[in-house]
Design a protein around this motif. Structure first.
Motif, PDB file in Angstrom:
ATOM      1  N   THR A 376      -6.680   3.503  -0.077  1.00 17.63           N
ATOM      2  CA  THR A 376      -7.154   3.174  -1.420  1.00 17.63           C
ATOM      3  C   THR A 376      -6.959   1.687  -1.666  1.00 17.63           C
ATOM      4  O   THR A 376      -5.894   1.136  -1.376  1.00 17.63           O
ATOM      5  CB  THR A 376      -6.388   3.971  -2.495  1.00 17.63           C
ATOM      6  N   VAL A 377      -7.987   1.053  -2.189  1.00 18.84           N
ATOM      7  CA  VAL A 377      -7.958  -0.378  -2.464  1.00 18.84           C
ATOM      8  C   VAL A 377      -8.228  -0.598  -3.948  1.00 18.84           C
ATOM      9  O   VAL A 377      -9.197  -0.063  -4.503  1.00 18.84           O
ATOM     10  CB  VAL A 377      -9.017  -1.127  -1.615  1.00 18.84           C
ATOM     11  N   ARG A 378      -7.358  -1.364  -4.582  1.00 20.85           N
ATOM     12  CA  ARG A 378      -7.565  -1.724  -5.984  1.00 20.85           C
ATOM     13  C   ARG A 378      -8.452  -2.968  -6.031  1.00 20.85           C
ATOM     14  O   ARG A 378      -8.179  -3.966  -5.354  1.00 20.85           O
ATOM     15  CB  ARG A 378      -6.208  -2.002  -6.642  1.00 20.85           C
ATOM     16  N   VAL A 379      -9.525  -2.909  -6.831  1.00 24.27           N
ATOM     17  CA  VAL A 379     -10.514  -3.983  -6.874  1.00 24.27           C
ATOM     18  C   VAL A 379     -10.419  -4.704  -8.220  1.00 24.27           C
ATOM     19  O   VAL A 379     -10.597  -4.089  -9.283  1.00 24.27           O
ATOM     20  CB  VAL A 379     -11.944  -3.440  -6.682  1.00 24.27           C
ATOM     21  N   CYS A 380     -10.134  -6.008  -8.177  1.00 23.23           N
ATOM     22  CA  CYS A 380     -10.156  -6.853  -9.369  1.00 23.23           C
ATOM     23  C   CYS A 380     -11.251  -7.900  -9.199  1.00 23.23           C
ATOM     24  O   CYS A 380     -11.613  -8.247  -8.070  1.00 23.23           O
ATOM     25  CB  CYS A 380      -8.810  -7.533  -9.580  1.00 23.23           C
ATOM     26  N   ALA A 395     -11.195   1.801  -4.918  1.00 19.79           N
ATOM     27  CA  ALA A 395     -12.167   2.243  -3.918  1.00 19.79           C
ATOM     28  C   ALA A 395     -11.407   2.944  -2.811  1.00 19.79           C
ATOM     29  O   ALA A 395     -10.392   2.437  -2.321  1.00 19.79           O
ATOM     30  CB  ALA A 395     -12.937   1.048  -3.361  1.00 19.79           C
ATOM     31  N   SER A 396     -11.867   4.112  -2.422  1.00 21.07           N
ATOM     32  CA  SER A 396     -11.154   4.911  -1.437  1.00 21.07           C
ATOM     33  C   SER A 396     -11.971   5.093  -0.174  1.00 21.07           C
ATOM     34  O   SER A 396     -13.188   5.317  -0.237  1.00 21.07           O
ATOM     35  CB  SER A 396     -10.804   6.291  -2.018  1.00 21.07           C
ATOM     36  N   PHE A 397     -11.301   5.001   0.954  1.00 17.21           N
ATOM     37  CA  PHE A 397     -11.914   5.299   2.243  1.00 17.21           C
ATOM     38  C   PHE A 397     -11.626   6.761   2.584  1.00 17.21           C
ATOM     39  O   PHE A 397     -10.508   7.236   2.387  1.00 17.21           O
ATOM     40  CB  PHE A 397     -11.341   4.392   3.338  1.00 17.21           C
ATOM     41  N   ASP A 398     -12.624   7.471   3.108  1.00 14.69           N
ATOM     42  CA  ASP A 398     -12.413   8.872   3.442  1.00 14.69           C
ATOM     43  C   ASP A 398     -12.091   9.079   4.919  1.00 14.69           C
ATOM     44  O   ASP A 398     -11.970  10.202   5.389  1.00 14.69           O
ATOM     45  CB  ASP A 398     -13.635   9.712   3.052  1.00 14.69           C
ATOM     46  N   ALA A 399     -11.977   7.987   5.665  1.00 16.70           N
ATOM     47  CA  ALA A 399     -11.614   8.071   7.076  1.00 16.70           C
ATOM     48  C   ALA A 399     -10.942   6.769   7.476  1.00 16.70           C
ATOM     49  O   ALA A 399     -11.088   5.740   6.814  1.00 16.70           O
ATOM     50  CB  ALA A 399     -12.851   8.321   7.935  1.00 16.70           C
ATOM     51  N   ARG A 400     -10.200   6.820   8.580  1.00 16.67           N
ATOM     52  CA  ARG A 400      -9.491   5.625   9.027  1.00 16.67           C
ATOM     53  C   ARG A 400     -10.453   4.516   9.441  1.00 16.67           C
ATOM     54  O   ARG A 400     -10.104   3.348   9.428  1.00 16.67           O
ATOM     55  CB  ARG A 400      -8.559   5.979  10.182  1.00 16.67           C
ATOM     56  N   THR A 401     -11.636   4.892   9.852  1.00 16.78           N
ATOM     57  CA  THR A 401     -12.687   3.915  10.103  1.00 16.78           C
ATOM     58  C   THR A 401     -13.880   4.339   9.272  1.00 16.78           C
ATOM     59  O   THR A 401     -14.453   5.396   9.500  1.00 16.78           O
ATOM     60  CB  THR A 401     -13.080   3.865  11.586  1.00 16.78           C
ATOM     61  N   GLY A 402     -14.229   3.580   8.288  1.00 21.47           N
ATOM     62  CA  GLY A 402     -15.317   3.996   7.412  1.00 21.47           C
ATOM     63  C   GLY A 402     -15.663   2.930   6.409  1.00 21.47           C
ATOM     64  O   GLY A 402     -15.205   1.793   6.494  1.00 21.47           O
ATOM     65  N   SER A 403     -16.486   3.295   5.439  1.00 13.72           N
ATOM     66  CA  SER A 403     -16.908   2.343   4.423  1.00 13.72           C
ATOM     67  C   SER A 403     -17.009   3.061   3.087  1.00 13.72           C
ATOM     68  O   SER A 403     -17.051   4.290   3.023  1.00 13.72           O
ATOM     69  CB  SER A 403     -18.259   1.722   4.801  1.00 13.72           C
ATOM     70  N   THR A 404     -17.040   2.285   2.024  1.00 18.38           N
ATOM     71  CA  THR A 404     -17.173   2.850   0.695  1.00 18.38           C
ATOM     72  C   THR A 404     -17.994   1.897  -0.155  1.00 18.38           C
ATOM     73  O   THR A 404     -17.848   0.669  -0.050  1.00 18.38           O
ATOM     74  CB  THR A 404     -15.790   3.097   0.060  1.00 18.38           C
ATOM     75  N   GLU A 405     -18.874   2.450  -0.958  1.00 17.84           N
ATOM     76  CA  GLU A 405     -19.710   1.638  -1.833  1.00 17.84           C
ATOM     77  C   GLU A 405     -19.081   1.582  -3.221  1.00 17.84           C
ATOM     78  O   GLU A 405     -18.524   2.568  -3.709  1.00 17.84           O
ATOM     79  CB  GLU A 405     -21.126   2.203  -1.890  1.00 17.84           C
ATOM     80  N   VAL A 406     -19.192   0.420  -3.839  1.00 14.97           N
ATOM     81  CA  VAL A 406     -18.512   0.181  -5.114  1.00 14.97           C
ATOM     82  C   VAL A 406     -19.500  -0.388  -6.116  1.00 14.97           C
ATOM     83  O   VAL A 406     -20.232  -1.337  -5.816  1.00 14.97           O
ATOM     84  CB  VAL A 406     -17.333  -0.805  -4.937  1.00 14.97           C
ATOM     85  N   ARG A 413     -18.660 -12.607  -9.069  1.00 15.09           N
ATOM     86  CA  ARG A 413     -18.678 -13.464  -7.889  1.00 15.09           C
ATOM     87  C   ARG A 413     -17.402 -13.327  -7.047  1.00 15.09           C
ATOM     88  O   ARG A 413     -17.462 -13.314  -5.831  1.00 15.09           O
ATOM     89  CB  ARG A 413     -18.875 -14.926  -8.293  1.00 15.09           C
ATOM     90  N   TYR A 414     -16.245 -13.256  -7.708  1.00 16.78           N
ATOM     91  CA  TYR A 414     -14.969 -13.288  -6.983  1.00 16.78           C
ATOM     92  C   TYR A 414     -14.285 -11.913  -7.053  1.00 16.78           C
ATOM     93  O   TYR A 414     -14.266 -11.267  -8.108  1.00 16.78           O
ATOM     94  CB  TYR A 414     -14.029 -14.344  -7.575  1.00 16.78           C
ATOM     95  N   LEU A 415     -13.704 -11.508  -5.931  1.00 21.09           N
ATOM     96  CA  LEU A 415     -12.967 -10.251  -5.860  1.00 21.09           C
ATOM     97  C   LEU A 415     -11.557 -10.504  -5.366  1.00 21.09           C
ATOM     98  O   LEU A 415     -11.315 -11.424  -4.587  1.00 21.09           O
ATOM     99  CB  LEU A 415     -13.640  -9.272  -4.893  1.00 21.09           C
ATOM    100  N   ARG A 416     -10.632  -9.662  -5.806  1.00 19.56           N
ATOM    101  CA  ARG A 416      -9.319  -9.562  -5.187  1.00 19.56           C
ATOM    102  C   ARG A 416      -9.096  -8.104  -4.812  1.00 19.56           C
ATOM    103  O   ARG A 416      -9.279  -7.200  -5.645  1.00 19.56           O
ATOM    104  CB  ARG A 416      -8.211 -10.051  -6.117  1.00 19.56           C
ATOM    105  N   LEU A 417      -8.705  -7.886  -3.571  1.00 17.47           N
ATOM    106  CA  LEU A 417      -8.526  -6.544  -3.042  1.00 17.47           C
ATOM    107  C   LEU A 417      -7.050  -6.323  -2.726  1.00 17.47           C
ATOM    108  O   LEU A 417      -6.438  -7.099  -1.989  1.00 17.47           O
ATOM    109  CB  LEU A 417      -9.368  -6.365  -1.777  1.00 17.47           C
ATOM    110  N   TYR A 418      -6.481  -5.262  -3.306  1.00 18.51           N
ATOM    111  CA  TYR A 418      -5.082  -4.910  -3.090  1.00 18.51           C
ATOM    112  C   TYR A 418      -5.025  -3.509  -2.481  1.00 18.51           C
ATOM    113  O   TYR A 418      -5.606  -2.566  -3.034  1.00 18.51           O
ATOM    114  CB  TYR A 418      -4.301  -4.865  -4.407  1.00 18.51           C
ATOM    115  N   VAL A 419      -4.326  -3.340  -1.380  1.00 14.63           N
ATOM    116  CA  VAL A 419      -4.114  -2.005  -0.832  1.00 14.63           C
ATOM    117  C   VAL A 419      -3.056  -1.298  -1.677  1.00 14.63           C
ATOM    118  O   VAL A 419      -1.942  -1.799  -1.827  1.00 14.63           O
ATOM    119  CB  VAL A 419      -3.669  -2.079   0.641  1.00 14.63           C
ATOM    120  N   SER A 420      -3.410  -0.127  -2.210  1.00 14.63           N
ATOM    121  CA  SER A 420      -2.450   0.597  -3.048  1.00 14.63           C
ATOM    122  C   SER A 420      -2.009   1.920  -2.445  1.00 14.63           C
ATOM    123  O   SER A 420      -1.063   2.542  -2.931  1.00 14.63           O
ATOM    124  CB  SER A 420      -3.050   0.857  -4.434  1.00 14.63           C
TER     125      SER A 420
END
Length: 431
Positions: A376-380, A395-406, A413-420
């Motif tokens: 799970t990644v917190r998106v700011c 945003a959550s990944f459903d597999a160890r290798t995968g992608s997620t649309e947000v 323009r700017y994002l900060r991604l935090y693993v939660s």
């Protein structure tokens, strides 16, 4: 059209307008003597796979079968029958000429260089299988009909340049797959028929600089659900086939009364921006998402390590450029051996260089599995680094290798991604 070959004499100096238009050549060799070619001289050569130019010609040149001027600053004509699906315009090119890619139906993607300043009229006319276009900020002029009848064009990134002020007439007419368009800052005018018959167009973002929208600009855009207008002064809007009456137009609360009193804008469904920001748009993200092909890393806007930063990077391994090299033997890693001195959770910061609403995060497992793979990644996000950050979603990944649309709800323009959270359930502390 039945003329399949021709030998041009060394005495030839000029080819007039439409000189070889619609001829059946498979190759065309231009002699050293040729110094001038008129409009449409080499257009719509349906069987042409290659141009050839005598090396002593002072005005023209060819590279990989494509026709240029001598110093390759202008791409004059791309051969229609060339079968490769992708093409990268050389970094010397500053101008793409009139009808340069006319009806090149084999092309699905064209990469444009940062040197480019002009795309002429009808440059990509009827490129029926072209899927997406990223136009660099260096471009200051795009001629009318430049992308007309590109039926499968689903995504366009327009240039954010102070000199790019006008959306030309019929620029995207009949681009039936185009679902979303963001008109960049500094654009003041949208001309006639600019988006006519864009039947899948669902959302348009207008910049604060917009002043005038001509007749029929969104004619028969029957899927247009919402327009986000950042202009506090209502743009002049023609009463001839204006915005569809069913479209909801979101404006700043302070400007709402001005739009409501405007003779043409008042025919739309008007709402203040707070309602838009609060909307849950999961029901539309499926329709607005653009497909990513197998070479996903080649399609994102993140192409340069300078677009990425972090508040704490491991100094001995895992540097940021490893995120972009496509090699799972290398990896990015924030500091694992110590916490940040201020106690702030480590983040990865992204400059997308354009305000985007729909993004895709992709995670690929490194060659050595560990306990801290992100689940799970917190998106700011923010549009101004000096004004602070808004927490948008997780945003959550459903597999160890995968992608997620947000869906960010609105362009940022700017994002900060935090693993939660991690797949192993390993506690995420400051690091």
């Amino acid at each position: 059209s039945g003329l399949h070959s021709i030998v041009l004499p060394e005495s030839l100096q000029r080819v007039g307008e439409y000189g070889f238009h619609r001829c059946g050549f498979t190759t065309l060799r231009l002699p050293a003597s040729l110094i001038q070619a008129g409009k449409y001289a080499f257009t719509h050569l349906q069987d042409l796979v290659s141009f050839e130019v005598d090396g002593n010609n002072p005005c023209f040149s060819a590279e990989n079968g494509v026709l240029y001027n001598k110093d390759k600053t202008k791409l004059i004509q791309y051969p229609m029958a060339r079968t490769v699906p992708t093409f990268s315009v050389p970094s010397t090119v500053t101008e793409i000429g009139l009808y340069a890619f006319d009806a090149c139906s084999n092309l699905t993607r064209v990469s444009l260089p940062g040197s480019l300043t002009k795309i002429a009229e009808c440059a990509f006319w009827d490129c029926s299988n072209l899927k997406e276009v990223y136009i660099p900020n260096s471009v200051t002029e795009i001629g009318g009909n430049a992308f007309a009848y590109c039926y499968n064009l689903s995504y366009v990134r327009l240039p954010a340049s102070p000199a790019f002020t006008t959306i030309s007439s019929s620029l995207f007419v009949c681009c039936g797959a185009l679902a979303y368009i963001e008109i960049p800052d500094n654009v003041q005018v949208i001309k006639k028929w600019a988006f006519e018959d864009c039947t899948s167009l669902s959302q348009v973002t207008l910049p604060s600089s917009i002043q005038l929208i001509y007749d029929c600009a969104f004619r028969r855009c029957n899927s247009l659900q919402r327009i986000v207008s950042l202009a506090d002064v209502p743009p002049v809007l023609s009463s001839i086939d204006p915005i569809p009456a069913s479209t909801t137009v979101f404006v700043n609360k302070s400007a709402l009364s001005d739009y409501q009193s405007h003779a043409v804008w008042q025919t739309c469904q008007l709402a203040d921006m707070d309602q838009y920001k609060g909307m849950v748009m999961k029901e539309t993200i499926g329709a607005l998402r653009r497909p990513m092909s197998a070479d996903w890393s080649d399609h994102g806007v993140i192409t340069d390590p300078s677009q990425l930063s972090t508040n704490k990077q491991e100094t001995t391994e895992g540097c940021i450029p490893y995120l972009l090299d496509g090699d799972t033997q290398t990896f990015f890693q924030s500091t694992w051996s110590e916490d940040n001195s201020n106690g702030e959770i480590h983040y990865l910061q992204v400059d997308m260089r354009a305000a985007l609403q729909f993004i895709k995060l992709k995670y690929e497992q490194t060659h050595q599995q560990n306990q801290w793979e992100p689940k799970t990644v917190r998106v700011c996000a923010t549009n101004n680094l000096t004004e602070g950050w808004s927490e948008i979603c997780t945003a959550s990944f459903d597999a160890r290798t995968g992608s997620t649309e947000v869906d960010l709800g609105e362009p940022y323009r700017y994002l900060r991604l935090y693993v939660s959270d991690t797949f192993s359930g390993q506690l995420v502390r400051n690091n």
